[in-house]
Design an enzyme around this catalytic site. Structure first.
Site, PDB file in Angstrom:
ATOM      1  CB  SER A   1      -0.945  -0.034   1.199  1.00 22.12           C
ATOM      2  OG  SER A   1      -1.922   0.986   1.115  1.00 22.12           O
TER       3      SER A   1
ATOM      4  CG  ASP B   1      -6.900  -3.134  -3.260  1.00 28.03           C
ATOM      5  OD1 ASP B   1      -7.700  -2.206  -3.068  1.00 28.03           O
ATOM      6  OD2 ASP B   1      -5.665  -2.989  -3.172  1.00 28.03           O
TER       7      ASP B   1
ATOM      8  CG  HIS C   1      -5.741  -2.155   0.410  1.00 26.97           C
ATOM      9  ND1 HIS C   1      -5.020  -1.843  -0.726  1.00 26.97           N
ATOM     10  CD2 HIS C   1      -5.182  -1.429   1.412  1.00 26.97           C
ATOM     11  CE1 HIS C   1      -4.075  -0.972  -0.428  1.00 26.97           C
ATOM     12  NE2 HIS C   1      -4.158  -0.703   0.853  1.00 26.97           N
TER      13      HIS C   1
END
Length: 506
Positions: free
Chosen positions: A171, A378, A403
């Site tokens: 991320s 996601d 995610h």
């Protein structure tokens, strides 16, 4: 047709360590690091993440203000210094974010499953496996963070005996590393071998961040949310965090479909008539809406009412961050890989109000629920943003997954094991399609020469049809086409046995 092969090695009592592995440095995303608040007497207390007392500790120790002179977000409590614990060579801070939690602990696992898996492959904490946590409130290019990251690369390089490093980011960690590459390409080239970015919002997380500025965000779902931080108190923290502004939709990126803020608005004409219009705002046009909607936002801290409007100084800082990242060039000796999540509806554009219930006052948007126009991704980062890394990638692979949950996906583990040449490397594994092609007889002979023995056993291959409508009886009538494999490796220690499971898809 293709064959999907999943192998499981029998566990030995002693931990397996592979001294030939190159070191790995794990870098988490937003809110993915344990944070300690250290008072003026040097006493440390975990303030992120914690379930019990979380809301109170957030308000008293983590609420902060942005200092445009330094680019740093400073806690409202002048006696508090926020630090990242370095236990277990940095892995403690990114493993389980609340180690004290027993019930529901899996919700706060970050890199935990990946760490456990990599140790099975032969990685060793402090020798070939390390972590880098950071204060997620700060800008991804804050000089203090960049200095810490440079020092971490050097320490990992030295601890592993001068081996170059495989960086694995998740991320927003990808944004941090890209900032570092842009600002310190010489250091990056000196210490880094490969960079694997997972679920990185290279061009932002449009819908998710837009609704965060208006309504806040939750990091914990389910019953635990009742004991965690309220969305609005989280909003009051994030409104002063440069890192969040750096995740806004990039206004300079050529989106296939531009992310929009849509608002059904009621407007009175000069003759007193009322019109209801659906207005749309692009990433370039959205700033005045944020400014007006949050113009009266305040926070009560210690009995003092502190204004916290949408911060245009941070907007300028974030724009400079995007400009810096756009100059990133991957050094010729470093390989870049990209894994992105897919298969979930992911917020792209956001809409407030409706034709029947329009927005009369922009400041009331804070109390409204957002409707999302979604694309594939996601659940947080759209595919288009995650793919747009700006590099000549060795591979970009989409993996179905959420995610955060993508860090626990077995498919991701198999890809990483392959790219890192760890565990039991299989030259026939294709990470793009996640399948294994059985070797030819000539190739099998070559393996035997390398002391790898492969023997065919009884018919145990399971054939799974892509047509889920076919009944079990029809599948039972299918004739088995393949045989299972059992392999053993001759080594200095006692040989280990493997079990193989395969799925034939046709």
């Amino acid at each position: 047709m293709f064959l999907k092969l999943i192998k499981r090695r029998a566990r030995n009592s002693a931990q397996y360590v592979d001294p030939d592995l190159d070191p790995v440095l794990l870098v988490p995303g937003v809110a993915g690091s344990v944070l300690h608040a250290v008072d003026e007497n040097g006493k440390a207390e975990r303030v992120w993440v914690r379930i019990l007392g979380a809301d109170y500790k957030l308000r008293t120790r983590l609420w902060s203000r942005f200092d445009p002179a330094s680019g740093k977000t400073v806690s409202l409590d002048p006696r508090t210094n926020v630090v990242v614990p370095e236990d277990r060579h940095g892995l403690f801070a990114i493993d389980v974010l609340d180690p004290d939690l027993i019930l529901g602990k899996e919700l706060l696992c970050y890199f935990h499953d990946m760490i456990v898996e990599m140790i099975k492959w032969g990685f060793e904490e402090g020798k070939t496996l390390f972590g880098f946590g950071y204060d997620f409130r700060q800008s991804n290019r804050l000089q203090e963070t960049m200095d810490r990251f440079a020092a971490k690369l050097e320490s990992v390089y030295n601890a592993s005996g001068g081996k170059k490093i495989n960086i694995i980011t998740h991320s927003m960690g990808g944004i941090l590393v890209k900032c570092f590459l842009s600002l310190h390409p010489d250091i990056f080239e000196k210490y880094v071998k490969n960079w694997i970015a997972i679920a990185a919002p290279f061009q932002g997380a449009p819908g998710y961040i837009t609704s965060t500025f208006f309504n806040g965000m939750s990091f914990v779902e389910g019953w635990e949310q009742n004991f965690f931080i309220s969305k609005w108190n989280m909003h009051q923290l994030l409104i002063e965090c440069p890192s969040i502004y750096e995740l806004m939709a990039s206004p300079d990126f050529p989106w296939k479909n531009s992310p929009l803020l849509k608002i059904w608005r009621e407007k009175k004409e000069h003759e007193g008539e009322t019109n209801i219009l659906l207005e749309s705002y692009s990433p370039e046009e959205i700033l005045p809406i944020f400014k007006e909607a949050l113009s009266n936002n305040t926070v009560d801290y210690g009995g003092v009412n502190i204004p916290l409007p949408f911060n245009l100084e941070i907007v300028k800082w974030a724009a400079e961050t995007r400009k810096i990242m756009s100059s990133a060039v991957m050094p010729p000796g470093v390989k870049f890989y990209n894994i992105y999540g897919m298969g979930l509806e992911t917020p792209h554009s956001v809409c407030y109000g409706s034709e029947d219930s329009p927005v009369k006052d922009l400041q009331r948007i804070r109390d409204m629920l957002a409707d999302y126009i979604c694309l594939d991704g996601d659940g947080t980062v759209p595919i288009e943003s995650a793919q747009a890394d700006g590099f000549n990638a060795e591979a970009r692979i989409g993996v179905p997954g959420e995610h955060r949950g993508i860090l626990r996906e077995r498919h991701v583990f198999r890809i990483l094991e392959h790219w890192l040449s760890a565990g039991e490397p299989d030259p026939y594994y294709d990470p793009v399609n996640d399948f294994v092609i059985l070797p030819t007889s000539w190739e099998t002979e070559k393996y035997i020469e390398k002391c790898i023995q492969i023997a065919l056993e009884k018919d145990e291959w399971e054939i799974v049809s892509l047509d889920l409508n076919k009944g079990d009886n029809e599948m039972e009538n299918k004739e088995s086409l393949l045989k299972s494999l059992s392999a053993s490796m001759v080594a200095d220690s006692e040989p280990f046995q493997e079990q193989a499971h395969a799925t034939l898809v046709y």
